[in-house]
Structures are given as structure tokens and as C-alpha cells.
Design an enzyme around this catalytic site. Structure first.
Site, mmCIF file in Angstrom:
data_model
loop_
_atom_site.group_PDB
_atom_site.id
_atom_site.type_symbol
_atom_site.label_atom_id
_atom_site.label_comp_id
_atom_site.label_asym_id
_atom_site.label_seq_id
_atom_site.Cartn_x
_atom_site.Cartn_y
_atom_site.Cartn_z
ATOM 1 C CB SER A 162 45.169 39.840 47.605
ATOM 2 O OG SER A 162 46.198 38.878 47.627
ATOM 3 C CG HIS A 189 45.033 37.382 44.543
ATOM 4 N ND1 HIS A 189 45.785 38.505 44.811
ATOM 5 C CD2 HIS A 189 44.485 37.588 43.322
ATOM 6 C CE1 HIS A 189 45.711 39.343 43.790
ATOM 7 N NE2 HIS A 189 44.914 38.809 42.880
ATOM 8 C CG ASP A 282 45.564 41.741 40.523
ATOM 9 O OD1 ASP A 282 45.508 42.166 39.351
ATOM 10 O OD2 ASP A 282 44.935 40.754 40.937
#
Length: 340
Positions: A162, A189, A282
Site C-alpha cells: 500500500s 492499493h 489488509d
């Protein structure tokens, strides 16, 4: 302090650049509001401590563009003159309104001094790990050492990332061999509109073949497949990719969790899972699932992370067999597959 100025106007950008360059502690770079030029800055310099976005007109997809910049650089973004534009409310976004871009304006000298002091004060109070690859482990921090593992055991590498991930991914893929005997699947992401340009940039930098994944395609050795920005990605037992249009998980889509869970169930001990820098959790529980199923699991170490969220949670869950810096991740993969 390394500062990147992104400006829509060459004139206004140069004005701000020259003003900030007068500070001896500031190392200033300038890029115009073209995404490819911004990515080139990322290639030329590993890290920035601050991004200054000079707004002089309406910005298309403004919120997405800011998220894109934050995912790339992982540092605070200071907005000059964006008070009339709709920007997301985030801790990493710093509004600085009413800045006179014309150097002949009587308020310009005072506002410039205010801007410089603001940057210094903000950076002084910020304790996040913004910068990466040039860092060494903190005193007392114990890192795992790369170890020899039989290469024929593994058929796939799965990576989740991310905030700050683009820098790490670029480093990994630039330093892995073109003849890597397994495919790599990645969830990063990032706003959907910026994924194609990001992939194009990575592909140009790396000896590996990097592309956006397509539903139903069979993964190939030496290829890297990124989840598109609007679908979750999973992998089947025969190495085929499946894209799923489902609600976000952990408020993100695509989610690392979707990918890691499918890899754990489909490949078990034949997979390698790597969780890189990023906010939130996540992929952390699913990395633990991969470990439970016999996969080799790696989490990025704290000192090299822009944000020690996802890998930090994974480490707390005892999901990572190895805690590695980016350099060690490359060394471990090369060691596994006997690549020098």
C-alpha cells in the site's frame, strides 16, 4: 530535507523552487504536473520528505491524484492554493491556502518565510517512517537472514503493498532476474486511473515482464501480474487469474486479503507470500493463513517501511517467518532460485 515540488505551471513551479532552494537544508526537485515526469522523479531519487503541490488551476480527479502521489512517495503533501478544490481529509495532507504565486506581490516574501517555517516545523514533529531504502535497522532490531530453500518447492510469489509500495516494488523488480522461474502476482492499493501508467513505468524499469492482470489468463514465469484498480484478484490451483467485482475489504479494492487467501487455499506450501509497507491490516491475517498452509512468508521490516501498518500487524500475528528489508527480500528470492 528532500522536497519535491509538483506544479501545473512552469513559471509558478520555478518561483517556488527558487524560493525554497535558498534554504541550505532543503534539497529541492521540480516536476511539472505530468504523471510520467513525477514517476521519473521517483526513479531518480529514492525518497522525499515532503511533496509541495502548487495548484494554479482546476485539477481533474484531484482526490485520486493526491492519493496516487501519497502511494508513490508516502510522505506529507502540502497544497498551495487548493482551498477551492475538493481534497480528501487525511493526516498526510497539509493545506496551505492563499499563497501569492506572483513574486511581485507584496505578501510574497512573508508568505514564503511562513511556508519554509511550516515545512520545518511539520517535519520536526512528524515521527512516521517516511523514507526507506537508505535506512539501516534500528539498534537492537533483529532481522532474519536469507536461507537456502529448495527452489522446486515454489510455483508462485504473491505480494501485497500500500502506501510507499511503489518505491519498494520498483526496487524489487529492478533487482530480480529476468529468468525468474515463477510468476509474481501483486496487489498495490492505488486509484484505478493511475494503475496503467504505474505499470508502464515499472515495466520499463524492470527486466521482468509487468502487466495488468486479465481475467482467466494463465500466469507465466518471469511475469508480474498486478490486480486492476477496480477488481479483487485471486489465483486458482492451475495458476489462472480470476478477477472479482466484489465490495471492498478493509475499505480497499483490490484487497491483498482476497489474493493471499486464494493463494493459501490453492497453492499452500508451493507459494511465497510477501507483505510490504502500508496502512491498516489488509493481508495480515491472510499471510498468517498462508503460513499455516505451509507457504514461506515474509514481512517488510519496520525500519524500511514508509508506514509499518500491514507488515506490523502480520508480525504481531506471527504470520511472517522472515522479517526482511527490501534488499534482503531480493537476496532471499535469488537464494531460493539459485540466482546470483
Amino acid at each position: 530535507m528532500n522536497i519535491l515540488i509538483i506544479a501545473q505551471s512552469m513559471v509558478y513551479g520555478t518561483v517556488i523552487e527558487q524560493s525554497l532552494k535558498k534554504e541550505k537544508d532543503f534539497n529541492v526537485s521540480l516536476s511539472f504536473n505530468k504523471d510520467q515526469l513525477v514517476l521519473n522523479q521517483l526513479s531518480a531519487k529514492h525518497t522525499f520528505d515532503f511533496v509541495v503541490f502548487v495548484v494554479s488551476k482546476e485539477v481533474e480527479d484531484f482526490a485520486d491524484r493526491l492519493h496516487f502521489l501519497h502511494q508513490l512517495f508516502g510522505c506529507p503533501i502540502l497544497l498551495l492554493n487548493a482551498e477551492n478544490l475538493k481534497a480528501p481529509r487525511n493526516s498526510w495532507l497539509v493545506p496551505f491556502p492563499n499563497f501569492p504565486l506572483n513574486p511581485t506581490d507584496k505578501n510574497f516574501p512573508a508568505k514564503t518565510r511562513e511556508l519554509i517555517q511550516y515545512i520545518k516545523n511539520y517535519q520536526a514533529k512528524d515521527t512516521a517512517h517516511w523514507n526507506i531504502l537508505d535506512k539501516t535497522p534500528a539498534e537492537g532490531e533483529t532481522l532474519s537472514k536469507p536461507t537456502s530453500i529448495h527452489k522446486d518447492q515454489f510455483e508462485l510469489i504473491a505480494i501485497g503493498a500500500s502506501t510507499g509500495g511503489p518505491q519498494i516494488l520498483n526496487y524489487l523488480f529492478k533487482n530480480l532476474p529476468a529468468d525468474l522461474p515463477v510468476p509474481i502476482v501483486v496487489v498495490q492499493h492505488m486509484p484505478v486511473n493511475f494503475i496503467p501508467l504505474f505499470i508502464e513505468w515499472l515495466d520499463a524499469e524492470s527486466p521482468l515482464h509487468i502487466r495488468i492482470a486479465r481475467d482467466g489468463e494463465k500466469t507465466q514465469p518471469g511475469h508480474v501480474y498486478f490486480a486492476p484498480g477496480d477488481h479483487h484478484m485471486t489465483i486458482s490451483r492451475n495458476g489462472r487469474i480470476k478477477l472479482i467485482d466484489a465490495p471492498p475489504v478493509h475499505s480497499v479494492k483490490p484487497a491483498v486479503s482476497y489474493l493471499f487467501k486464494s493463494v493459501a487455499e490453492a497453492l499452500g506450501p508451493r507459494a511465497i507470500g510477501i507483505l510490504l509497507t502500508g496502512m491498516g491490516k489488509d493481508g495480515a491475517e491472510e499471510l498468517a493463513l498462508m503460513k499455516q498452509k505451509g507457504a514461506l512468508t515474509i514481512a517488510q521490516n519496520k525500519e524500511s517501511c514508509v508506514v509499518f501498518g500491514m507488515p506490523g500487524v502480520a508480525i504481531k500475528l506471527d504470520a511472517a517467518q522472515f522479517i526482511f528489508s527490501p534488499e534482503q527480500i531480493v537476496e532471499q528470492i535469488k537464494t531460493i532460485f539459485n540466482k546470483s
